[in-house]
Design a protein around this motif. Structure first.
Motif, PDB file in Angstrom:
ATOM      1  N   ARG A 121       0.845  -1.200   0.000  1.00 18.27           N
ATOM      2  CA  ARG A 121       0.000   0.000   0.000  1.00 18.27           C
ATOM      3  C   ARG A 121       0.886   1.258   0.000  1.00 18.27           C
ATOM      4  N   THR A 122       1.960   1.224   0.787  1.00 14.81           N
ATOM      5  CA  THR A 122       2.822   2.388   0.915  1.00 14.81           C
ATOM      6  C   THR A 122       3.577   2.665  -0.389  1.00 14.81           C
ATOM      7  N   LEU A 123       4.007   1.598  -1.058  1.00 13.03           N
ATOM      8  CA  LEU A 123       4.726   1.787  -2.318  1.00 13.03           C
ATOM      9  C   LEU A 123       3.803   2.420  -3.371  1.00 13.03           C
ATOM     10  N   VAL A 124       2.525   2.045  -3.347  1.00  7.65           N
ATOM     11  CA  VAL A 124       1.558   2.714  -4.228  1.00  7.65           C
ATOM     12  C   VAL A 124       1.507   4.205  -3.889  1.00  7.65           C
ATOM     13  N   SER A 125       1.394   4.539  -2.593  1.00  5.96           N
ATOM     14  CA  SER A 125       1.354   5.949  -2.169  1.00  5.96           C
ATOM     15  C   SER A 125       2.595   6.708  -2.599  1.00  5.96           C
TER      16      SER A 125
ATOM     17  N   SER B   7      -8.583  -2.145 -15.284  1.00  2.00           N
ATOM     18  CA  SER B   7      -9.273  -1.640 -14.086  1.00  2.00           C
ATOM     19  C   SER B   7      -8.304  -1.464 -12.912  1.00  2.00           C
ATOM     20  N   ASN B   8      -7.249  -2.273 -12.848  1.00  2.00           N
ATOM     21  CA  ASN B   8      -6.311  -2.153 -11.730  1.00  2.00           C
ATOM     22  C   ASN B   8      -5.304  -1.015 -11.882  1.00  2.00           C
ATOM     23  N   LEU B   9      -5.398  -0.285 -12.985  1.00  4.50           N
ATOM     24  CA  LEU B   9      -4.543   0.894 -13.153  1.00  4.50           C
ATOM     25  C   LEU B   9      -5.139   2.121 -12.466  1.00  4.50           C
ATOM     26  N   LYS B  10      -6.358   1.974 -11.938  1.00  2.95           N
ATOM     27  CA  LYS B  10      -7.047   3.112 -11.307  1.00  2.95           C
ATOM     28  C   LYS B  10      -6.174   3.769 -10.247  1.00  2.95           C
ATOM     29  N   SER B  11      -6.202   5.098 -10.206  1.00  3.15           N
ATOM     30  CA  SER B  11      -5.431   5.851  -9.226  1.00  3.15           C
ATOM     31  C   SER B  11      -6.029   7.237  -9.119  1.00  3.15           C
ATOM     32  N   PRO B  12      -5.978   7.857  -7.917  1.00  4.67           N
ATOM     33  CA  PRO B  12      -6.432   9.251  -7.813  1.00  4.67           C
ATOM     34  C   PRO B  12      -5.556  10.211  -8.625  1.00  4.67           C
ATOM     35  N   VAL B  13      -4.399   9.749  -9.074  1.00  5.67           N
ATOM     36  CA  VAL B  13      -3.515  10.600  -9.882  1.00  5.67           C
ATOM     37  C   VAL B  13      -3.751  10.244 -11.357  1.00  5.67           C
ATOM     38  N   PRO B  14      -4.454  11.123 -12.101  1.00  5.01           N
ATOM     39  CA  PRO B  14      -4.958  10.734 -13.436  1.00  5.01           C
ATOM     40  C   PRO B  14      -3.874  10.344 -14.439  1.00  5.01           C
ATOM     41  N   LEU B  15      -2.665  10.888 -14.292  1.00  3.41           N
ATOM     42  CA  LEU B  15      -1.615  10.581 -15.259  1.00  3.41           C
ATOM     43  C   LEU B  15      -1.215   9.095 -15.210  1.00  3.41           C
TER      44      LEU B  15
END
Lengths: 308, 308
Positions: A121-125, B7-15
């Protein structure tokens, strides 16, 4: 822990420990291992898994430093030539990957799925924080709230992982685990804000890198963000012009630094950092009194009083 | 699996999903997911964890592609501009890190420490292989054995991880698990040797990248290694001079390609690849007959007959 930091760099490919030692032994503060070791101790665990997890935390941090050096085109790190200057971008990226890999390996050998979850989780952050920061480069429109999200992702998340892992090693109950996470997060937020301050106030010798480096890279950190918020329209327009330049000159940097000084961006940021530290200390009330707990309180004070 | 890749590429950071989709949807062969899905099936598992693990395998591969593009200064990948050309080195490195991170997260959510161990070990191999290859750039002294170690580390290890994971998902006994690892390793060795061949024989359209790219990057792959071994002293000396240049010209590339043709480096490498595939197929005898097993045999034949 220092011995384990070196011994785990072993690889049949000789260049890997060479580069790994260059960055690992160049005198970091070891704040993340310190937080992990002391939190585990303060929660009641003093066994050998502490050392492994402290190494994991520092390797994760070191890997991000190596990739940052390439991302930011760094030239000096911890007072020495940055790894990319000595070994080239390619090796620097790959040894960063190696450190991520070795950290994963140490965790899977340890076998605690809880800890693996924390670091995944942290590495994603961490990566989200770095990309977010890049997309906000030279962007004077960033709000304090958005900036603090960047700070959480790129710095505080890993320090929170360290403190939470300390609690997990001790088999702490969910409330204590949550409190330890909160402590690390608060310390991490303050740590980064003080880093932002030092970029304005430190000397090259103290910092181990050039001052005003954030300004030159177009990073709008809290001191500047506050000054831009407080500045009148003409000053703000001049600032935006300075900030928009891909390679700001001495006069641009001087103007921005002057603006920060006039609106006390440093004082504001320092007060925000102290407030995070007060919050962090409150989380420690969940723990019984102990030398480790006292050391965590002292570490908290150090984070906001350090000059390098 | 294709849906889960996106779908697993989702992130709050759009880039992040933008760059992630660019590389994920640019038409890879999906050889690693295919191996994983079919091996799981052939060993008796057809449940939903297959999809998750196939995504993990492809993300690990994609992350290394992104970092390779920066390492090799790639300009074209899979027939499209390489990510570093479109988004810059920094974002490319960080999105690679994000994919490693997301893969770790998917594995920890799945919760199988065996699988986590396989991928941690493999990530160490992948990075060691890349660094080893870098340190052997323009080095005509590399032996076939050393070269095959590079091939194992940088390519075969991940395909072996995919096949072994298939067996682990099915709860296979240690012998079957070992056989599946052996199958993936053999297929992976052959796959990379055919890649080496295609760099000499393919067209830009077939390859999705420029031919002779390995030669220009100073990579001594098996076709050239064999030709250097067979060449007489004057040819060998000329070859070393061509190879030593940081930016070899058209004539250097033509000389090296001619040398490979004269000593049938392609034929030699193809026979080595076929031999790996024969070995790989033998490992499949451990499994009962099934459509998935037949598909693995067909996949093995494809690996040595493909032209792109």
């Amino acid at each position: 822990m220092e011995r384990a930091l070196v011994s785990n760099l072993k690889s049949p490919v000789p260049l890997i420990p060479v580069v790994g030692k260059h960055i690992t032994l160049s005198g970091g503060k070891r704040i993340r291992p310190a937080v992990l070791l002391l939190c585990a101790d303060a929660c009641g665990y003093r066994g050998p898994r502490r050392t492994v997890m402290a190494v994991v935390t520092e390797y994760m941090h070191t890997a991000t430093l190596l990739h940052d050096d390439v991302v930011d085109l760094g030239t000096v790190r911890r007072g020495k030539p940055a790894a990319n200057m000595l070994f080239g971008n390619s090796v620097t990226i790959l040894v960063g990957d190696f450190l991520f890999a070795r950290a994963s390996q140490l965790m899977t050998e340890d076998g605690d799925i809880d800890v693996l979850g924390i670091y995944a989780r942290t590495l994603v952050s961490l990566t989200e924080g770095e990309v977010l920061q890049l997309t906000r480069t030279r962007d004077a429109g960033i709000t304090e709230r958005q900036y603090l999200t960047v700070v959480y992702c790129k710095t505080a998340s890993l320090i929170a992982a360290a403190s939470e892992t300390g609690a997990v090693l001790a088999g702490a109950d969910p409330a204590t685990r949550g409190a330890m996470f909160g402590f690390g997060k608060s310390v991490g937020m303050a740590f980064q804000l003080v880093d932002d301050i030092l970029d304005f106030t430190g000397t090259e010798k103290e910092l181990g890198k050039r001052p005003f480096q954030d300004l030159r890279e177009g990073k709008v950190t809290l001191p500047l963000l506050h000054a831009l918020r407080e500045a009148d329209a003409p000053d703000r327009e001049t600032a935006l012009r300075c900030l928009a330049k891909k390679e700001p000159g001495k006069r641009d940097v001087a103007f921005l630094a002057g603006l920060v000084a006039r609106h006390d961006g440093i004082g504001y940021t320092a007060s925000r950092a102290r407030s995070f530290i007060r919050g962090g200390k409150r989380f420690l009330r969940a723990l019984p009194d102990s030398p480790a707990r006292s050391a965590l309180l002292a570490l908290s004070d150090y984070v906001v009083s350090r000059t390098s």
